[in-house]
Design a protein around this motif. Structure first.
Motif, PDB file in Angstrom:
ATOM      1  N   PRO A  98      17.452   7.604 -44.917  1.00  0.00           N
ATOM      2  CA  PRO A  98      17.654   7.022 -46.248  1.00  0.00           C
ATOM      3  C   PRO A  98      17.206   5.580 -46.352  1.00  0.00           C
ATOM      4  O   PRO A  98      16.971   5.095 -47.469  1.00  0.00           O
ATOM      5  CB  PRO A  98      19.156   7.161 -46.473  1.00  0.00           C
ATOM      6  N   ASP A  99      17.084   4.873 -45.212  1.00  0.00           N
ATOM      7  CA  ASP A  99      16.660   3.473 -45.271  1.00  0.00           C
ATOM      8  C   ASP A  99      15.139   3.322 -45.178  1.00  0.00           C
ATOM      9  O   ASP A  99      14.618   2.203 -45.180  1.00  0.00           O
ATOM     10  CB  ASP A  99      17.335   2.651 -44.176  1.00  0.00           C
ATOM     11  N   GLU A 100      14.399   4.438 -45.113  1.00  0.00           N
ATOM     12  CA  GLU A 100      12.947   4.341 -45.147  1.00  0.00           C
ATOM     13  C   GLU A 100      12.552   3.807 -46.530  1.00  0.00           C
ATOM     14  O   GLU A 100      13.008   4.326 -47.554  1.00  0.00           O
ATOM     15  CB  GLU A 100      12.318   5.707 -44.874  1.00  0.00           C
ATOM     16  N   PRO A 101      11.733   2.761 -46.586  1.00  0.00           N
ATOM     17  CA  PRO A 101      11.503   2.067 -47.868  1.00  0.00           C
ATOM     18  C   PRO A 101      11.100   2.961 -49.032  1.00  0.00           C
ATOM     19  O   PRO A 101      11.499   2.719 -50.173  1.00  0.00           O
ATOM     20  CB  PRO A 101      10.393   1.065 -47.517  1.00  0.00           C
ATOM     21  N   VAL A 102      10.335   4.014 -48.770  1.00  0.00           N
ATOM     22  CA  VAL A 102       9.849   4.851 -49.862  1.00  0.00           C
ATOM     23  C   VAL A 102      10.974   5.610 -50.560  1.00  0.00           C
ATOM     24  O   VAL A 102      10.847   5.994 -51.727  1.00  0.00           O
ATOM     25  CB  VAL A 102       8.780   5.848 -49.339  1.00  0.00           C
ATOM     26  N   VAL A 103      12.110   5.805 -49.875  1.00  0.00           N
ATOM     27  CA  VAL A 103      13.192   6.611 -50.436  1.00  0.00           C
ATOM     28  C   VAL A 103      13.738   6.003 -51.727  1.00  0.00           C
ATOM     29  O   VAL A 103      13.941   6.702 -52.731  1.00  0.00           O
ATOM     30  CB  VAL A 103      14.312   6.833 -49.401  1.00  0.00           C
ATOM     31  N   ALA A 104      13.965   4.699 -51.737  1.00  0.00           N
ATOM     32  CA  ALA A 104      14.505   4.043 -52.933  1.00  0.00           C
ATOM     33  C   ALA A 104      13.516   4.131 -54.091  1.00  0.00           C
ATOM     34  O   ALA A 104      13.906   4.363 -55.250  1.00  0.00           O
ATOM     35  CB  ALA A 104      14.840   2.591 -52.629  1.00  0.00           C
ATOM     36  N   THR A 105      12.226   3.971 -53.800  1.00  0.00           N
ATOM     37  CA  THR A 105      11.198   4.076 -54.836  1.00  0.00           C
ATOM     38  C   THR A 105      11.162   5.476 -55.429  1.00  0.00           C
ATOM     39  O   THR A 105      11.087   5.656 -56.653  1.00  0.00           O
ATOM     40  CB  THR A 105       9.819   3.722 -54.245  1.00  0.00           C
ATOM     41  N   LEU A 106      11.218   6.473 -54.558  1.00  0.00           N
ATOM     42  CA  LEU A 106      11.199   7.858 -55.021  1.00  0.00           C
ATOM     43  C   LEU A 106      12.432   8.189 -55.844  1.00  0.00           C
ATOM     44  O   LEU A 106      12.341   8.857 -56.880  1.00  0.00           O
ATOM     45  CB  LEU A 106      11.111   8.809 -53.816  1.00  0.00           C
ATOM     46  N   ALA A 107      13.597   7.717 -55.384  1.00  0.00           N
ATOM     47  CA  ALA A 107      14.841   8.016 -56.098  1.00  0.00           C
ATOM     48  C   ALA A 107      14.798   7.455 -57.520  1.00  0.00           C
ATOM     49  O   ALA A 107      15.169   8.134 -58.485  1.00  0.00           O
ATOM     50  CB  ALA A 107      16.041   7.462 -55.339  1.00  0.00           C
ATOM     51  N   GLU A 108      14.330   6.224 -57.663  1.00  0.00           N
ATOM     52  CA  GLU A 108      14.262   5.611 -58.996  1.00  0.00           C
ATOM     53  C   GLU A 108      13.351   6.426 -59.910  1.00  0.00           C
ATOM     54  O   GLU A 108      13.699   6.716 -61.070  1.00  0.00           O
ATOM     55  CB  GLU A 108      13.751   4.171 -58.884  1.00  0.00           C
ATOM     56  N   TYR A 109      12.174   6.811 -59.407  1.00  0.00           N
ATOM     57  CA  TYR A 109      11.235   7.587 -60.212  1.00  0.00           C
ATOM     58  C   TYR A 109      11.807   8.964 -60.559  1.00  0.00           C
ATOM     59  O   TYR A 109      11.763   9.405 -61.711  1.00  0.00           O
ATOM     60  CB  TYR A 109       9.915   7.732 -59.461  1.00  0.00           C
ATOM     61  N   VAL A 110      12.373   9.645 -59.559  1.00  0.00           N
ATOM     62  CA  VAL A 110      12.890  10.995 -59.775  1.00  0.00           C
ATOM     63  C   VAL A 110      14.061  11.000 -60.750  1.00  0.00           C
ATOM     64  O   VAL A 110      14.164  11.886 -61.616  1.00  0.00           O
ATOM     65  CB  VAL A 110      13.265  11.642 -58.431  1.00  0.00           C
ATOM     66  N   PHE A 111      14.952  10.030 -60.657  1.00  0.00           N
ATOM     67  CA  PHE A 111      16.074   9.979 -61.603  1.00  0.00           C
ATOM     68  C   PHE A 111      15.562   9.806 -63.038  1.00  0.00           C
ATOM     69  O   PHE A 111      16.109  10.402 -63.971  1.00  0.00           O
ATOM     70  CB  PHE A 111      17.041   8.857 -61.237  1.00  0.00           C
ATOM     71  N   ASP A 112      14.501   9.017 -63.201  1.00  0.00           N
ATOM     72  CA  ASP A 112      13.903   8.875 -64.529  1.00  0.00           C
ATOM     73  C   ASP A 112      13.267  10.189 -64.987  1.00  0.00           C
ATOM     74  O   ASP A 112      13.332  10.541 -66.173  1.00  0.00           O
ATOM     75  CB  ASP A 112      12.846   7.761 -64.522  1.00  0.00           C
ATOM     76  N   VAL A 113      12.645  10.910 -64.054  1.00  0.00           N
ATOM     77  CA  VAL A 113      12.067  12.220 -64.379  1.00  0.00           C
ATOM     78  C   VAL A 113      13.153  13.194 -64.818  1.00  0.00           C
ATOM     79  O   VAL A 113      13.000  13.930 -65.807  1.00  0.00           O
ATOM     80  CB  VAL A 113      11.289  12.789 -63.172  1.00  0.00           C
ATOM     81  N   LEU A 114      14.280  13.211 -64.105  1.00  0.00           N
ATOM     82  CA  LEU A 114      15.382  14.105 -64.465  1.00  0.00           C
ATOM     83  C   LEU A 114      15.880  13.802 -65.875  1.00  0.00           C
ATOM     84  O   LEU A 114      16.169  14.727 -66.654  1.00  0.00           O
ATOM     85  CB  LEU A 114      16.524  13.959 -63.460  1.00  0.00           C
ATOM     86  N   ASP A 115      15.984  12.528 -66.215  1.00  0.00           N
ATOM     87  CA  ASP A 115      16.374  12.162 -67.583  1.00  0.00           C
ATOM     88  C   ASP A 115      15.332  12.648 -68.586  1.00  0.00           C
ATOM     89  O   ASP A 115      15.676  13.149 -69.661  1.00  0.00           O
ATOM     90  CB  ASP A 115      16.529  10.644 -67.708  1.00  0.00           C
ATOM     91  N   ALA A 116      14.059  12.511 -68.230  1.00  0.00           N
ATOM     92  CA  ALA A 116      12.977  12.858 -69.158  1.00  0.00           C
ATOM     93  C   ALA A 116      12.956  14.341 -69.501  1.00  0.00           C
ATOM     94  O   ALA A 116      12.614  14.717 -70.628  1.00  0.00           O
ATOM     95  CB  ALA A 116      11.631  12.437 -68.571  1.00  0.00           C
ATOM     96  N   VAL A 117      13.325  15.188 -68.537  1.00  0.00           N
ATOM     97  CA  VAL A 117      13.301  16.640 -68.790  1.00  0.00           C
ATOM     98  C   VAL A 117      14.686  17.176 -69.134  1.00  0.00           C
ATOM     99  O   VAL A 117      14.866  18.387 -69.268  1.00  0.00           O
ATOM    100  CB  VAL A 117      12.694  17.415 -67.606  1.00  0.00           C
ATOM    101  N   GLY A 118      15.664  16.295 -69.263  1.00  0.00           N
ATOM    102  CA  GLY A 118      16.969  16.702 -69.761  1.00  0.00           C
ATOM    103  C   GLY A 118      17.908  17.332 -68.763  1.00  0.00           C
ATOM    104  O   GLY A 118      18.799  18.102 -69.145  1.00  0.00           O
ATOM    105  N   VAL A 119      17.772  17.013 -67.480  1.00  0.00           N
ATOM    106  CA  VAL A 119      18.721  17.522 -66.481  1.00  0.00           C
ATOM    107  C   VAL A 119      20.019  16.730 -66.569  1.00  0.00           C
ATOM    108  O   VAL A 119      20.015  15.501 -66.461  1.00  0.00           O
ATOM    109  CB  VAL A 119      18.136  17.432 -65.055  1.00  0.00           C
ATOM    110  N   ARG A 120      21.113  17.430 -66.762  1.00  0.00           N
ATOM    111  CA  ARG A 120      22.426  16.783 -66.846  1.00  0.00           C
ATOM    112  C   ARG A 120      23.436  17.373 -65.869  1.00  0.00           C
ATOM    113  O   ARG A 120      24.410  16.728 -65.504  1.00  0.00           O
ATOM    114  CB  ARG A 120      22.987  16.887 -68.264  1.00  0.00           C
TER     115      ARG A 120
END
Length: 424
Positions: A253-275
């Motif tokens: 989880p401390d690999e630098p790319v993980v935080a970047t991916l999480a931020e992008y993916v959470f925005d994607v989930l919001d965009a497609v309406g995952v709740r």
């Protein structure tokens, strides 16, 4: 035992799993161990062939078969006073998205965006509309429309990907090197029957992008997203077949790319309406930014939650159960041991011989689990996609020393070279 008043006193009946196949089959034991009954709704009388071996109808006292009458299924599900309605695997996503809002709207995703959680073209459009980067693409049934788009985008002569908007496991995904004969590929693939028995009546034509491919698995409730695991894929070309799985490695989880991916993916989930529920999100980490490949509004398939539990002590299945029964949920994950999945690969089609050479795999220091589904005399097809890989088999390597895993990976590939695949 379950506290029926947890999360607002919703239904006291079973958790309804739509198409409890693949990883969806793992919900049954996990839920029942916490006193939660389970019932099944199946989207067709028989499971898709790719999932048939994972279906255990004897696990369910109630199996409701959808025969095209949605109102009847909704009535029968409501009568069970369900705790939740969730998709077990990709074939159940659309039906789950149609049932959940009518039965438990507070535990459903945004209904108006349902198509964006299944159709890859609508998915990309929703993500683009939210201002997030996506892969340039068009979805059409018309080869001339695709040709005009390629010209307008300056993609004539570029590497392309042609794939169906609704499928999974890289089924029907074809790389067209330099755009050569893309028309012939399009015309051959349009109208094809995919692994779910559906007609591919439209096709996506998209720019081929390069980078590291990641999978990000999440669990959401009340529109809040949490990270369950992040893995990186190694994929290779196997002759003309692109996107053939080589490895999948669990990332710390401390690999630098993980935080970047999480931020992008959470925005994607919001965009497609995952709740609510699990999501499986594939992302290409390009040199510039992460871009969405595709999303599944269901758990990671192939039984991955079992292996994720070994690597992290947790899984999408476990988080679902804990939330339903009032347990505490972390926002992230920890890596307890280094872990890698190695997918077996057949370099050509033919009759398999000398499969006993693979027995050595079980003696490797990092061997955690393995399955080989082929025996001497079996016919094997050249590996084209994930379904072919899983039909052959795979190995889970886990060890405190990541270098040991790398050594054992090289041994597995060397052992595969000793297999004999004879012309039929």
């Amino acid at each position: 035992m379950m506290n029926a008043d947890v999360h607002g006193g919703r239904g006291q009946g079973p958790c309804i799993v739509i198409d409890p196949y693949s990883s969806g089959a793992l919900f049954t034991e996990a839920l029942r161990s916490q006193g939660v009954p389970v019932a099944a709704v199946v989207s067709s009388p028989r499971p898709p062939e790719a999932y048939a071996s994972s279906y255990r109808p004897q696990d369910f006292p109630d199996v409701i078969v959808y025969d095209g009458d949605l109102d009847d299924v909704v009535r029968r599900v409501r009568a069970l006073d369900p705790l939740c309605v969730i998709a077990g695997c990709e074939s159940g996503v659309e039906l789950a998205e149609r049932i959940a809002p009518r039965v438990l709207p507070e535990l459903s995703n945004v209904p108006e965006l349902a198509e964006a959680r299944r159709d890859k073209s609508r998915m990309a459009a929703a993500v683009r509309a939210a201002g997030l980067p996506v892969i340039p693409q068009i979805c059409t049934a018309n080869v001339e429309e695709a040709a005009a788009w390629l010209e307008s985008e300056g993609l004539i002569g570029a590497d392309l990907v042609i794939k169906p908007p609704k499928s999974a496991s890289t089924d029907g995904v074809i790389k067209v090197q330099g755009g050569t004969d893309w028309r012939a590929v399009f015309e051959r693939q349009i109208g094809r029957i995919n692994q779910f028995g559906e007609v591919d009546d439209r096709l996506i034509v998209q720019k081929f992008v390069t980078g590291t491919e990641y999978v990000v698995d999440t669990f959401s409730h009340d529109g809040k997203h949490s990270l369950v695991d992040v893995c990186s894929y190694g994929k290779v070309d196997n002759g003309p077949n692109m996107a053939v799985y080589d490895t999948m490695r669990w990332l710390p989880p401390d690999e630098p790319v993980v935080a970047t991916l999480a931020e992008y993916v959470f925005d994607v989930l919001d965009a497609v309406g995952v709740r609510f529920g699990s999501a499986h999100v594939e992302v290409m980490g390009t040199a510039d930014e992460p871009v969405l490949i595709e999303l599944g509004a269901r758990p990671h398939g192939g039984g991955q939650p079992r292996f994720n539990r070994n690597a992290t002590g947790d899984s999408q299945i476990d988080r679902t159960v804990r939330w339903l029964t009032g347990g505490e949920l972390p926002q992230g994950y920890e890596l307890l041991t280094h872990q890698m999945c190695v997918f077996h690969m057949a370099r050509r089609s033919g009759i398999m011989r000398d499969t006993a050479v693979l027995d050595e795999i079980r003696t490797l220091p990092s061997h955690h689990f393995s399955v080989q589904n082929l025996s001497d005399g079996d016919r094997v097809s050249v590996t084209r996609d994930l379904v072919d890989s899983l039909n052959f088999g795979f190995v889970i390597l886990a060890h405190p020393d990541d270098e040991q895993i790398k050594r054992d990976y090289r041994i597995i590939r060397a052992l595969e070279q000793k297999l004999v695949i004879e012309e039929p």
